[in-house]
Every structure is written in structure tokens, then in C-alpha cells.
Design a protein around this motif. Sequence first.
Motif, short mmCIF file in Angstrom:
data_model
loop_
_atom_site.label_atom_id
_atom_site.label_comp_id
_atom_site.label_asym_id
_atom_site.label_seq_id
_atom_site.Cartn_x
_atom_site.Cartn_y
_atom_site.Cartn_z
N SER A 159 0.85 -1.19 0.00
CA SER A 159 0.00 0.00 0.00
C SER A 159 0.88 1.24 0.00
N ASP A 160 0.23 2.39 -0.07
CA ASP A 160 1.00 3.65 -0.04
C ASP A 160 1.66 3.88 1.31
N SER A 161 1.29 3.08 2.33
CA SER A 161 1.90 3.25 3.66
C SER A 161 3.40 2.97 3.63
N GLU A 162 3.86 2.24 2.61
CA GLU A 162 5.29 1.96 2.47
C GLU A 162 6.06 3.23 2.10
N GLY A 170 -3.42 6.74 -1.66
CA GLY A 170 -4.75 6.20 -1.90
C GLY A 170 -4.75 4.93 -2.70
N PHE A 171 -3.80 4.00 -2.43
CA PHE A 171 -3.80 2.72 -3.14
C PHE A 171 -3.37 1.59 -2.23
N CYS A 172 -3.93 0.41 -2.51
CA CYS A 172 -3.60 -0.83 -1.81
C CYS A 172 -3.63 -1.97 -2.82
N SER A 198 -5.41 -4.83 -7.24
CA SER A 198 -5.19 -3.60 -6.48
C SER A 198 -6.38 -2.66 -6.64
N VAL A 199 -6.39 -1.61 -5.82
CA VAL A 199 -7.48 -0.63 -5.87
C VAL A 199 -6.90 0.75 -5.60
N ASN A 200 -7.40 1.75 -6.33
CA ASN A 200 -7.00 3.14 -6.16
C ASN A 200 -8.21 3.97 -5.73
N ALA A 201 -7.96 4.98 -4.96
CA ALA A 201 -9.05 5.85 -4.54
C ALA A 201 -9.61 6.65 -5.72
N GLU A 202 -8.76 6.89 -6.72
CA GLU A 202 -9.18 7.70 -7.85
C GLU A 202 -9.05 6.90 -9.14
#
Length: 228
Positions: A50-53, A97-99, A197-201
Amino acid sequence: MSRFRALWQASINATKRALTWNLEDLVPPSERYIFKFDSKEELKRWHLYSDSEYGGLSSASLEIKDSVNGSSGTGVFSGNLSLDVDESSRWNISRSGFCGMRSKKFDGFIDLDAYDTLALKVKGDGRCYISTIYTENWVNSPGQQEDNSWQAFVFVPEGNWYIAKIPLARYLPTWRGNVIDAKLEMNPSRVVGMSLSVNAEGGVPGARSGPGDFRVEIDWIKALRMQS
């Protein structure tokens, strides 16, 4: 490995297959399971990202939902998409905003040359997900370590089980999430992994988007031979 050597190795492998053929090689089945999310052992074949990385605040989990009334279990990929960024992060992230969930590399390759479609049995939340097929590095220059990636959108309707069928020809070559503007063809005989995967936008028109919770249930992923 140079392109010449890769071509030579592929020729050798094809010769070996020809010498050890069986009936299934001559007449491949019309479908082939690639992943079955029916036990907790399946979780060992995947890892999350995820973007947390990179300083984002999105989060994700992957678990196996217990079976009900004797039916097999199913996978649940869920989490929260956030557009926020940790201000104390050392990374200068350009977007968040992605995982995603990505399979660990196969032991060798999966040969899907006899198939023309990837199918996923899913039940979701109305979001648009991204299916990625990774193949041996052939498009990128030999010095780059990344696998070639080919991506297609998967719209997952909310509430009911749905079988999404994606022709392999619909997968577009990408580089770090951006479509490569060139006429390239996937080599389905050299598949090394897959991801969802999935993106918020972004996504297809009418799909749910934006930050917030996401959840998709996955039963299986198959390769299909739709054309005779």
C-alpha cells in the motif's frame, strides 16, 4: 538474461515439452485454476502492499473467510484508502490512496498460451479494481529488474457474486502504473505472478471511487479458453 539467450532458452523448453507431451498438452482443458481462495494456506502465496510503504496512510488486509454450511472458504481483500500523507515521512510521495495484494513469484513460469481470458469470481463493493499480470522481463531493458506488468480494470458490482471475464488482449502494458504508449503484446507463456489492487481515484464510469473503506471477496482466479 539477454533477449537472445531468453529466446534460446524458450526454444529449449519448448523442445523438452514436445518430448514429454501428454494428452493435456495436445488438448488443453477449457479452463485452468490459477488460485483458489479456499484455505488459509492460500494466504502464504500472497503479500500486501500500500501507499503506507511510502508515507501514505492507507491500509489493507487479506484473510480467508470461514466456510459456511460445508462450502469452501473465500478470500477477503479489504481495508481503507486514504489520500492523506504522514508529514513526518522521509518519502516525498506524489500520490496516495492505493492498496494491493500480489502473489509471490511462481516456481518458474505459468504457461497460459493456450488460453485467451482471465476470469475472477468476486463479490465486492461497487469499486473498480485493477487486475495485473506479470510476465518475464522482455519489454523493459535487460538492466531493469522489474517484471513486465499488464493491467486491466475489473468493475466489481456490489452485493452479489460476479464472474469477471477479461480477455488477455485487453491487458495493457504498464510501467509503474502508467500505460506504455507502444504496440506491445503480452507473452502469456511466461507468467510469473498476478495482483489485484485498488485506487481511490480513477476507474470506469459509474464505479464507486474516492477515499474510504473497500472490500472485495474472491473465490477463485482461472484462465479460460473462450475461443475454439
